[in-house]
Scaffold this active site. Structure first.
Site: not given
Length: 471
Positions: A365, A160-161, A268, A212-213, A234-235, A137
């Site tokens: 979310e 790792k994108h 997020c 990410g998730s 960071e989720l 994002n």
């Protein structure tokens, strides 16, 4: 691309659905070679004067500004970001690189400790090779907030994108190389999730960071913990936007729309749960509805477009399912609720009210242009509702009485909270959450502290009295 190589890294325009570029994954020996190169690079990079390392970051910031337009176009092409917002992301990422180029050496300096006898100080030593697992994002911003402080302090990074933004990933690797980073200091990896676990297992890697998730975060944290390696997560977030009074309501509604619709709601820290005192609730809902009705879907590269597509067809379908099921469970649909009848990954701007515990939108979310608005009787009810969430990333409180807003903000369970502004980010402010939103902090001085060895050095004279030993 080899017939034996399946690609999960592809640019698929969320506006047209066309596949524009594909890239093969690497695995096995190729991954091992990248690990070895990063390890050797660390041995040399950590020995370079920190001023030289910072100068590479400063040059990367300059190049990012010089390449602003093509870099922004990639974001719009790959994940549908409005072109104005794409340019803003490039500017933000460049500011982070500049910030650490300027302040990184001071942040990493030895820190003296106050002791009665002799001398004691902390040395901030780099740990080694780090793995960053990054989301789609904000393909530049979220990478540089990981890479910037770590490269300056002397670590080397493997990135790792996300699979949907491979060209943005390559553009960043090129940027660091062109800025003078030696091979192995910043390495992009097109690898599978299975390879991520193997990379964390490698003795070469000393830590892992993921944005990410929750599911992916749990996997990375478990793997890092099994290997006794530090991690940072960071989720997700379900940020609250609390409205305590109606003074300046027009500005408050404008801030609510901006907080919800930035990046088409795919952030997020986007404002997602709007908690409004009952005496201004009706006016607030009406204002949000008018603003949502005015949004114009279209080509995200067109300056006139105010509503872009979501990042992918799957993202749009998932959000539409969440909304539909919540309405089926009894919530009221004020506006929107479905897909827009046009090509592309578009979802109607949506407002839900009457959402209650047990409904999908209460606990989950909503990652897209969908807002949930709650009516509450007083600030105590607002705080209780705000804290009834598994997430704790950011939030905001709006009130003309700043002292009242501050009292409420201090009772909300989040890692960050803004007063009279939607949750945002900047290089000199720490970023991170609590609960299932993750742990650790990025940016500011704290961003230099997550992956360093804060080694104590204690100096006493040769004739100092010997004390008891404890361990």
């Amino acid at each position: 691309m080899s017939a034996q190589r399946k690609s999960s890294f592809a640019t698929v325009s969320p506006y047209t659905g066309d596949t524009l570029a594909e890239f093969p994954q690497i695995e096995g020996e190729e991954v091992d070679s990248a690990l070895e190169t990063a390890g050797h690079a660390f041995d040399a990079w950590r020995k370079r004067p920190i001023g030289e390392r910072a100068a590479v970051l400063g040059r990367a910031a300059e190049l990012m500004r010089e390449r602003r337009e093509p870099l922004a176009q990639l974001l719009t092409q790959e994940m549908g970001k409005l072109i104005s917002e794409a340019r803003g992301e490039v500017d933000l990422a460049a500011s982070i690189l500049s910030y650490y180029a300027e302040h990184g050496p001071a942040f990493a300096a030895d820190e003296p400790l106050d002791v009665e006898e002799g001398e004691a100080y902390l040395v901030n030593e780099p740990l080694g090779v780090l793995l960053g697992v990054m989301p789609w994002n904000f393909p530049y911003y979220q990478v540089v907030r990981f890479a910037g402080p770590n490269v300056v302090v002397g670590n080397t990074v493997l990135v790792k994108h996300a699979g949907i933004c491979p060209q943005s990933a390559l553009a960043l690797e090129t940027l660091f190389r062109d800025a003078g980073a030696p091979e192995g200091v910043y390495t992009n990896l097109f690898v599978s999730h299975d390879e991520v676990s193997r990379i964390i297992d490698s003795p070469v890697v000393r830590g892992a960071s993921l944005t990410g998730s929750e599911r992916a975060g749990a996997q990375v944290a478990e793997r890092a913990g099994r290997n006794m390696k530090p991690s940072l997560l960071e989720l997700g977030g379900s940020d609250v936007f609390i409205v305590l009074d109606g003074e300046g309501l027009e500005r408050t509604v404008g801030a609510a729309v901006a907080g919800r619709m930035a990046n088409t709601g795919q952030s997020c820290v986007a404002s997602k749960r709007f908690i409004v005192l009952e005496d201004v609730y009706d006016d607030f809902v009406a204002g949000m509805r008018r603003a949502f009705e005015a949004l114009e879907p279209g080509d995200p590269s067109d300056e006139a477009t105010t509503l872009g597509p979501l990042s992918s067809e799957q993202a749009a379908a998932d959000l539409a399912d969440q909304i539909r099921e919540t309405v089926d469970q009894g919530a009221e649909l004020v506006i929107g609720g479905g897909r827009i009848d046009r090509p592309g990954a578009f979802v109607e701007p949506t407002i839900l009210t009457g959402v209650k515990p047990g409904m999908r939108a209460y606990a989950e979310e909503l990652f897209g242009p969908a807002a949930v608005i709650y009516r509450v009787a007083d600030e105590n009810e607002a705080i209780a509702l705000a804290n009834d969430s598994q997430y704790g990333l950011g939030g905001s409180v709006f009130c003309s009485d700043v002292d009242r807003a501050r009292r409420v903000a201090e009772r909300v369970e989040t890692g960050m909270i803004w007063i009279n502004h939607p949750t945002s980010t900047q290089a000199d402010l720490p970023f991170g959450g609590i609960k299932r939103s993750g742990y650790g902090r990025e940016l500011s001085k704290l961003g230099m502290r997550e992956f360093v060895n804060r080694k104590l050095v204690r100096v006493l004279p040769p004739d100092a009295e010997l004390h008891g030993i404890a361990g």
